[in-house]
Each structure stands twice: as C-alpha cells, then as structure tokens.
Design a protein around this motif. Structure first.
Motif, PDB file in Angstrom:
ATOM      1  N   ASP A  63      72.982  42.563  65.480  1.00  0.00           N
ATOM      2  CA  ASP A  63      73.238  43.402  66.650  1.00  0.00           C
ATOM      3  C   ASP A  63      74.513  44.177  66.360  1.00  0.00           C
ATOM      4  OD1 ASP A  63      72.668  43.369  69.953  1.00  0.00           O
ATOM      5  OD2 ASP A  63      74.647  44.006  69.268  1.00  0.00           O
ATOM      6  N   MET A  64      74.413  45.499  66.303  1.00  0.00           N
ATOM      7  CA  MET A  64      75.548  46.294  65.819  1.00  0.00           C
ATOM      8  C   MET A  64      76.703  46.331  66.819  1.00  0.00           C
ATOM      9  SD  MET A  64      74.836  47.149  62.765  1.00  0.00           S
ATOM     10  CE  MET A  64      75.516  48.681  62.118  1.00  0.00           C
ATOM     11  N   ALA A  65      76.426  46.143  68.108  1.00  0.00           N
ATOM     12  CA  ALA A  65      77.514  46.169  69.095  1.00  0.00           C
ATOM     13  C   ALA A  65      78.323  44.883  69.005  1.00  0.00           C
ATOM     14  CB  ALA A  65      76.952  46.356  70.490  1.00  0.00           C
ATOM     15  N   SER A  66      77.650  43.715  68.968  1.00  0.00           N
ATOM     16  CA  SER A  66      78.377  42.439  68.978  1.00  0.00           C
ATOM     17  C   SER A  66      78.689  41.947  67.569  1.00  0.00           C
ATOM     18  CB  SER A  66      77.537  41.384  69.710  1.00  0.00           C
ATOM     19  OG  SER A  66      76.369  41.107  68.955  1.00  0.00           O
ATOM     20  N   GLY A  67      77.939  42.424  66.554  1.00  0.00           N
ATOM     21  CA  GLY A  67      78.110  41.938  65.188  1.00  0.00           C
ATOM     22  C   GLY A  67      77.361  40.639  64.945  1.00  0.00           C
ATOM     23  N   GLY A  68      76.759  40.045  65.990  1.00  0.00           N
ATOM     24  CA  GLY A  68      76.050  38.765  65.860  1.00  0.00           C
ATOM     25  C   GLY A  68      74.762  38.917  65.064  1.00  0.00           C
ATOM     26  N   GLU A  69      74.467  37.896  64.244  1.00  0.00           N
ATOM     27  CA  GLU A  69      73.263  37.940  63.416  1.00  0.00           C
ATOM     28  C   GLU A  69      72.339  36.798  63.757  1.00  0.00           C
ATOM     29  OE1 GLU A  69      74.585  40.014  59.250  1.00  0.00           O
ATOM     30  OE2 GLU A  69      73.602  38.051  59.092  1.00  0.00           O
ATOM     31  N   SER A  70      71.021  37.036  63.726  1.00  0.00           N
ATOM     32  CA  SER A  70      70.082  35.933  63.918  1.00  0.00           C
ATOM     33  C   SER A  70      68.962  36.084  62.903  1.00  0.00           C
ATOM     34  CB  SER A  70      69.530  35.948  65.345  1.00  0.00           C
ATOM     35  OG  SER A  70      69.019  37.240  65.623  1.00  0.00           O
ATOM     36  N   THR A  71      68.348  34.963  62.566  1.00  0.00           N
ATOM     37  CA  THR A  71      67.209  34.996  61.645  1.00  0.00           C
ATOM     38  C   THR A  71      65.957  34.802  62.479  1.00  0.00           C
ATOM     39  OG1 THR A  71      68.577  34.055  59.922  1.00  0.00           O
ATOM     40  CG2 THR A  71      66.198  33.903  59.602  1.00  0.00           C
TER      41      THR A  71
END
Ligand code: HAM
Length: 425
Positions: free
Chosen positions: A409-417
């Motif tokens: 997610d480019m706004a939060s920087g959070g990544e998920s698989t």
C-alpha cells in the motif's frame, strides 16, 4: 522554437490542463440533468446564412467562414443558438413542450485577442423552447447560477445582472428615441461599461438625439431600480407590462432562494440581435473579468430560420472566464494522476503472469499499469510513484512459484502477501 506554433487564440489541452475543463463540463452536465434537461449536439460547420442577419453584425464579423469544395459558403459555429433553432425548426412539432435541451460544444470566433476571450471556447448552452411564461426565464437563470454554485462559487463571487429589452425599448421611446433608432441605441448602451461616457454620448448623438433627450436616456442608467422606473414611467402600458415580467422573474428567483445572486441592471442589453425580452449576464463581483455567461429570451428566432413560431429562452456560459475565476478563488482542483495498481516484476520470466493479473484486475474495473520494457525494480517503483499508484503488486520468481504476490500500500507503506486467486490471478 518548435517548427509549428499553435494558432493564436487556440489552446492545447495536455492532461493537467484538460482536468480543469473536464471538472467544469462535468459540473455543467450534472446541473443540467438535475433540472431535467436533455443533452443534444449539432455539426461544428453550418451554412454561413444561418448567422447572417440573425446573430447580429458583431458575431458575423468574427466568423471563420469559407467556401467549401462544393461551392457552399460555410462557417464554423460561433454560437449554438442558431443551430438549436435550425434543429428544432425541423423537429419541434413532434416534441412535447416545453423542450428543455442542453449542450456544451466548442465554438469558434475570430476575436480580437484579450483577457477572457479566445478564438475557441467551450460553451454550456441551456435553453427552454415552447414556454412564454417568465417562469422559464427564472428557471434558466437558476440553472446558470447553480452551474457556478456547483463549482464552489458563492454570491460573494458572482452576480447575475438582469434586464428586459422590451422594457428598455419602451423607456427609450418615452425619451423620444424613434423606433427605427432603437437597435442603434441598444448597441451604444451595450458598450456603456466598456467605453467612455463621451463615446456613448457621441454614439447616441449620431442616431439623432438632441441634448435633452440624450440626458434623459443617460439618466435611465443612473442607479434606476424597478421602483424608480415604475414611479416615473409606470403609466406607459408597455413599460408597466415589461416591469411586471421583470418583477415576477425576481419573485420566482427569490422563492428559489437565489435572491442574493441577482440584481436588476438596465445597462444589460446583449450584443446579439435576436433577443426579444429578458436579457441577462453573469459577472464576477470584483468586476475584473469579462462576462461569464449571457442569455435571454428570443421569441422570434425559430420562425426566422423557417420553423413554427415558438418562444425560447436560454443562456451560454463559456469555460474561459470561468476557469480564470476558479483559479483566482483557488477552486480549481489540483491535478493528480492515479492508478489502482502498478505491477512490478523482478525479472522478465514473471511478465506473462503480470499480464494475466493485469487482465483480471482490469476486467474487474481496476486501473492497472506496468513497465512496457524490462526495467530495474527501482525504476519500476519510481514509475509507480509518478503514475500515482495506490498499490504496487510485486511479482518475483519465489512468489510466482508459491502462487502468491506481495501487495504494497503506497500511502501506508504496509505490505501483505496474498494469493493469486484473491487478487484475481
Ligand atoms: P454570448 O454572450 O455571445 O452568447 O456568449 C456567451 C458566453 O460565452 C460569454 O458570456 C462568454 O463567457 C463566452 N464566450 C463568448 N465568446 C467567447 C470567446 N471568444 N472566448 C471565450 N469565451 C467566450 C451566446 O453565444 C448566445 N448564443 C447564448 C444563448 C444561448 N442565448 C440564448 N441561448
């Protein structure tokens, strides 16, 4: 210097500039539909004859006109009203009245270059045809006002100045202006705000007004409101009739909650020849810009182009002055690019899978972008940023083998698989 310059008075619309025009046109369409108007259009090229003697000298001088290869004299449309009259001359009989039509065509006028006036512009036209009641005049005025309110402008920003040609003609008659001199007097009065008082006096003297008549004509415009006119000239039947129409128009707008947006102004005449009754123009309150909008009642135009005699009232609002006003008031939306997904591939082997994922996402209505040539991951991320991607899908050999992707997610920087199935792959 590029080899080919743009023609003077014409605009290019690169995406960041097209955004403001689309913002304006979208608002116009929403408001038109809210009032129950249907959209129409016509050809950009019309027979030259359609404008001559109907629109008036000013517009005819500004025509882009030429002889086509078939020997016909044609003109690029400088306004929409004659086309509307032509279209309805053929069809109006079959249509339920009143007809409520709108359009937003690009128009062409060879104007003298000045602020707010170009050689092409987009113009919102809203017209009611087949209704004599002044409620139609009030209705189109309300549409024009709402078109500007929809864009965030308020009664602090703009005002509709309303008058009546019949009323002005009757008043001029009372001041001793002969009937055949009324059109020339209209032209002089139309230029009142834009020319010096001396030039106006000279124009009025040219039509044969003596000193006293001239003073009386000019005194009509010194802050005269409807009450003052009624008390001075109200015994004249034509004055009384047209004053009632103006007063009723204001009452209706008041009932609609729009009283703050309108004012009576006898100096509004309009440059076009075909108006017969109510006339109005919308201006910015600071008086810095040219008219944003102009319109009025034209009860004889349809007949003039060969149709049944049908009353009509409407307006045209241009995008050029309006865009200037929105920018000045900081109401122009900032330009931003945005795609829902940008797919980053670690190597060329993942490309077919990336294309498959893109297809599935697009089929579900998402916007998707990716690099068209092999590029480093860093370069792909910078393109994702430049394109305003909300999420980046990262596809590497390990993920591909495991049937998963990483989504950042480019706004939060959070990544998920997540699994390919979940993403639609
Ligand atoms: P108009 O006053 O000639 O009226 O134009 C209406 C509006 O179009 C003007 O107030 C202005 O905002 C815009 N406009 C006109 N010429 C230019 C230009 N050269 N550059 C930029 N903007 C311009 C008419 O055209 C009538 N046919 C309107 C109408 C419709 N009356 C009844 N129905």
């Amino acid at each position: 210097m590029p080899e080919f310059a743009r023609l003077p008075g014409f605009r290019d619309f690169p995406p960041e500039e097209l955004g403001l025009k689309s913002h304006i046109l979208d608002a116009w369409r929403r408001v038109s539909r809210r009032y129950g108007f249907e959209e129409y259009d016509g050809p950009p090229l019309e027979p030259l004859e359609l404008y001559v003697e109907k629109s008036g000298d000013e517009i005819v001088e500004q025509l882009y006109a030429f002889e086509d290869k078939g020997g016909r004299w044609v003109a690029l449309r400088p306004e929409m009203t004659p086309s509307l009259a032509r279209i309805l001359a053929e069809r109006a009989r079959a249509l339920p009245k009143p007809i409520r039509w709108f359009t937003a065509p690009q128009l062409f006028r060879y104007e003298r270059q000045q602020r707010g006036r170009l050689r092409e512009h987009f113009q919102w036209n809203v017209d009611i045809v087949g209704e004599t009641d002044v409620a139609a005049d009030a209705e189109v005025l309300a549409v024009a006002i709402d078109g500007l309110r929809e864009l965030g402008l308020t009664s602090e920003d703009f005002r509709a100045r309303v008058s009546h040609r019949g009323l002005l003609a009757a008043l001029l008659g009372r001041c001793g202006v002969r009937e055949e001199a009324v059109p020339a007097a209209f032209t002089a009065i139309d230029k009142l705000g834009r020319e010096t008082g001396e030039r106006t006096r000279a124009r009025l003297a040219e039509i044969g007004l003596g000193r006293e008549q001239l003073d009386e004509v000019l005194s009509l415009f010194e802050g005269a409101d409807t009450v003052a006119i009624a008390s001075r000239y109200g015994e004249d039947a034509a004055v009384a009739r047209d004053l009632r129409s103006v007063t009723r128009c204001f009452e209706l707008l008041d009932a609609m909650g729009l009283a703050d947006y309108v004012q009576f102004d006898l100096t509004i005449v309009r440059g076009l020849a075909y108006y017969t009754g109510t006339v109005f123009e919308l201006f910015d309150c600071r008086g810095e810009l040219r008219a944003i909008c102009g319109g009025g009642r034209y009860d004889r135009l349809l007949e003039l182009v060969g149709g049944d005699p049908l009353p009509a009232v409407g307006f045209g609002m241009g995008d050029v002055v309006l865009a200037e006003l929105l920018q000045e008031r900081r109401l122009a939306p900032p330009y931003s690019r945005a795609v829902d997904y940008y797919i980053v591939t670690i190597g060329p082997a993942e490309r077919p899978l990336a294309l498959r994922i893109a297809r599935r996402l697009r089929d579900r209505g998402h916007s998707v972008s990716y690099a068209l040539a092999d590029q480093s991951v860093k370069k792909q991320f910078s393109s994702a940023n430049a394109e305003g991607a909300r999420r980046v899908v990262i596809l590497g050999p390990e993920e591909a083998a495991a049937g998963v992707v990483k989504v950042r997610d480019m706004a939060s920087g959070g990544e998920s698989t997540i699994s390919l199935e979940e993403l639609g792959g």
